[in-house]
Design a protein around this motif. Structure first.
Motif, PDB file in Angstrom:
ATOM      1  N   THR A   1      38.409  33.533  57.338  1.00 12.34           N
ATOM      2  CA  THR A   1      38.943  33.869  56.050  1.00 12.34           C
ATOM      3  C   THR A   1      38.550  32.787  55.037  1.00 12.34           C
ATOM      4  OG1 THR A   1      40.886  34.946  57.019  1.00 12.34           O
ATOM      5  CG2 THR A   1      41.117  34.176  54.791  1.00 12.34           C
ATOM      6  N   SER A   2      38.333  33.208  53.774  1.00 14.80           N
ATOM      7  CA  SER A   2      38.035  32.234  52.731  1.00 14.80           C
ATOM      8  C   SER A   2      39.327  31.840  52.034  1.00 14.80           C
ATOM      9  CB  SER A   2      37.097  32.848  51.702  1.00 14.80           C
ATOM     10  OG  SER A   2      35.897  33.220  52.322  1.00 14.80           O
ATOM     11  N   HIS A   3      39.465  30.562  51.744  1.00 17.55           N
ATOM     12  CA  HIS A   3      40.646  30.102  50.984  1.00 17.55           C
ATOM     13  C   HIS A   3      40.211  29.936  49.529  1.00 17.55           C
ATOM     14  CE1 HIS A   3      44.135  27.974  49.627  1.00 17.55           C
ATOM     15  NE2 HIS A   3      44.688  28.012  50.828  1.00 17.55           N
ATOM     16  N   PRO A   4      40.940  30.545  48.584  1.00 18.14           N
ATOM     17  CA  PRO A   4      40.524  30.484  47.177  1.00 18.14           C
ATOM     18  C   PRO A   4      40.340  29.062  46.658  1.00 18.14           C
ATOM     19  CG  PRO A   4      42.354  32.020  47.472  1.00 18.14           C
ATOM     20  CD  PRO A   4      42.159  31.337  48.781  1.00 18.14           C
ATOM     21  N   LYS A   5      41.062  28.098  47.230  1.00 20.43           N
ATOM     22  CA  LYS A   5      40.914  26.726  46.714  1.00 20.43           C
ATOM     23  C   LYS A   5      39.596  26.101  47.172  1.00 20.43           C
ATOM     24  CE  LYS A   5      43.456  24.128  50.294  1.00 20.43           C
ATOM     25  NZ  LYS A   5      42.380  23.516  51.067  1.00 20.43           N
ATOM     26  N   ASP A   6      39.011  26.617  48.251  1.00 19.90           N
ATOM     27  CA  ASP A   6      37.852  25.954  48.859  1.00 19.90           C
ATOM     28  C   ASP A   6      36.533  26.692  48.723  1.00 19.90           C
ATOM     29  OD1 ASP A   6      39.234  23.715  49.894  1.00 19.90           O
ATOM     30  OD2 ASP A   6      40.062  24.981  51.464  1.00 19.90           O
TER      31      ASP A   6
ATOM     32  N   ASN B   1      39.351  32.726  38.105  1.00 16.61           N
ATOM     33  CA  ASN B   1      38.071  32.079  37.878  1.00 16.61           C
ATOM     34  C   ASN B   1      37.128  32.266  39.081  1.00 16.61           C
ATOM     35  OD1 ASN B   1      36.467  29.508  38.596  1.00 16.61           O
ATOM     36  ND2 ASN B   1      36.623  29.446  36.353  1.00 16.61           N
ATOM     37  N   ARG B   2      37.682  32.146  40.306  1.00 14.48           N
ATOM     38  CA  ARG B   2      36.853  32.337  41.506  1.00 14.48           C
ATOM     39  C   ARG B   2      36.337  33.780  41.592  1.00 14.48           C
ATOM     40  NH1 ARG B   2      34.024  29.124  43.525  1.00 14.48           N
ATOM     41  NH2 ARG B   2      33.867  28.922  41.312  1.00 14.48           N
ATOM     42  N   VAL B   3      37.229  34.719  41.253  1.00 14.62           N
ATOM     43  CA  VAL B   3      36.834  36.128  41.293  1.00 14.62           C
ATOM     44  C   VAL B   3      35.743  36.386  40.243  1.00 14.62           C
ATOM     45  CG1 VAL B   3      37.635  38.500  40.855  1.00 14.62           C
ATOM     46  CG2 VAL B   3      39.026  36.935  42.240  1.00 14.62           C
TER      47      VAL B   3
END
Ligand code: SAM
Ligand code: SF4
Length: 471
Positions: A267-272, A317-319
């Motif tokens: 899984t990807s963590h949005p902070k990383d 912002n990541r999206v």
């Protein structure tokens, strides 16, 4: 992690249903092992490691629990209902144990680690309790039981990655496989029991990962999913420190094994999640255009209480960056928790508006379940009633289902490259496979076989599935 359905709590329950080993490995005279796995894909992957260890130690596997010498349940502790399911399942084995007292019943995984000796006290049928880092010790634990004792090993390790163990693929379709790249988690999301049950984060040796992927390809597999609680913090360094590999570099190295080997990750963590990862996805056609990016909530206030270490703006912002680099068609899925401590109607509306903003392809949605010992259980009050949690959850699921339908409709009329995984569950005249975005596609069988890549023209869809015809 890999199911396409938009999951309600009940659906998720269904997904968590035990899967048994169907492979019959070994000869009749060997001791027989029956293993069931619950919860996340990590556990299913761990069961393949456990089977490998026990096979090396003279065990054969069986898919029939009433002929087993050893029954193992690889358990999940993430929500209370996951634990209740295991306790209920144990009751099914009581009559067997009475009939055959030599039968060994063991519990593995997160619930074993959480409850430790309490498990032995509370569930008399259990002989062995083994945490996620103690699977190499299982043969010794079984010996202890043969000597008439109960046996337990719940030590958590800072090093164990089982890197040298070749997993025995269970219930395999022979096309897609999961490869663990790291263990544990160093994030302390306040609701989550994982850091307590799976210990410190550690990354597996890059060369053992590459070898496992190459072996899978050599054995006819066409897709690997790299697994970790937070894959973006993968970091491996050689013993002399001259070589370091981050997640984007690992992804690239796996992609380069062979263009016919598809690569996914979770899984990807949005902070990383880094831009480097996004550009690597873009660069390699065989790295799938799909990211599981759990949000948990759309409210910055709740995200802070959850200790997710990002806020709504950061997530958005990541999206935006994903859309900029990988386009509108990149698949994005979510995990969301409804009714976390102190969540107001306004917070809940922010979660709904985040779903509208991102337009996720699908998601896994849960009502908050307080877990003993977690920071949230210690410091916050679980003050949203069950009825309110369920109401909010139902709204989240309904919105996600509507958006999933709309996102799938965007694919109608397009050509999608599908990797066939086998017969469709509903009819042997049809095949099922997945496209780049991890969506299930159903197509007429024709002369195609599992393991084939085919170009499929999508003709219709539901909120969970695409239907099409080979071009
Ligand atoms: N490491 C992954 C991440 O951070 O996104 C998630 C791992 S967890 C096994 C899977 C999902 O379970 C989480 O993303 C969260 O939505 C959900 N979950 C975890 N603890 C929960 C709890 N106490 N109550 C309800 N859902 C929970
Ligand atoms: Fe749990 Fe957070 Fe770690 Fe995911 S990142 S496993 S939610 S503590």
């Amino acid at each position: 992690m890999r199911n396409l359905e938009i999951l309600t709590e009940e659906d998720k329950e269904a997904l968590d249903l035990p899967r048994t080993t169907v492979d019959e490995i070994g000869k009749q005279d060997k001791k027989k092992l029956y293993i069931e796995s619950y919860g996340c894909q990590m556990n299913f992957s761990d069961s393949e490691i456990v089977t490998s260890i026990l096979q090396e130690n003279g065990y054969a596997t069986t898919s029939l629990f009433d002929e087993a010498d050893v029954i193992l349940l690889n358990t999940c502790a993430i929500r209370d209902n996951a634990e209740q399911k295991v306790r209920n399942r144990l009751k099914n084995f009581t009559h067997l144990k009475k009939k055959r007292p030599s039968l060994v019943v063991g519990v593995l995984g997160c619930m074993a680690e959480r409850l430790k000796t309490k498990f032995l006290e509370e569930e008399k049928i259990v002989d062995v309790v083994a945490g996620p880092d103690s699977y190499r010790d299982l043969p010794n634990l079984f010996e202890e039981v043969e000597e008439g004792n109960k046996a337990i090993n719940v030590f958590l390790s800072k090093e164990e990655t089982y890197a040298d163990i070749s997993p025995v693929r269970l219930n395999s379709n022979g096309v897609t496989a999961f490869v663990s790249i790291m263990r544990g988690c160093d994030n302390m999301c306040s609701f989550c029991v994982v850091p307590f049950t799976r210990g410190r984060e550690r990354s597996r040796d890059v060369y053992s990962i590459l070898k496992e992927c190459q072996d899978l390809l050599d054995n006819g597999y066409k897709e690997v999913t790299l697994l970790g609680q937070n894959v973006d913090s993968y970091k491996w360094a050689s013993a002399d420190g001259t070589e370091t590999v981050n997640f984007a570099q690992l992804l690239e190295r796996v992609a380069l094994i062979n263009p016919l080997l598809r690569v996914r990750f979770s899984t990807s963590h949005p902070k990383d999640i880094t831009d480097e990862v996004l550009y690597t996805i873009k660069k390699y056609e065989n790295v799938c255009n799909y990211i599981h990016l759990p949000a948990q909530s759309g409210s910055s206030r709740i995200l802070k209480l959850m200790n997710r270490t990002y806020d709504r703006d950061w997530y958005i912002n990541r999206v935006d960056k994903i859309r900029e680099v990988l386009g509108e068609e990149c698949g994005i899925s979510q995990d969301i928790i409804a009714g976390f401590c102190t969540e107001t109607e306004e917070d809940h509306q922010e979660t709904l508006s985040l779903i509208e903003y991102v337009r996720y392809d699908y998601g896994y949605m849960f009502a908050y379940s307080e877990r003993p010992g977690t920071p949230a259980a210690k410091k916050l009050v679980d003050d949203i009633s069950d009825e309110e949690k369920q109401r909010r959850l139902a709204e989240i699921i309904a919105l996600q289902r509507k958006i999933s339908q709309e996102r799938n409709e965007m694919s109608v009329g397009t050509i999608q490259k599908v990797l066939i995984e086998g017969d469709s569950k509903r009819s042997a005249d049809f095949l099922q496979g997945r496209n780049d975005q991890n969506k299930m596609v159903i197509l007429p069988k024709g002369n195609h076989q599992k393991g084939d890549y085919v170009n499929v023209k999508i003709t219709s869809c539901s909120s969970a599935t695409l239907f099409g015809e080979v071009e």
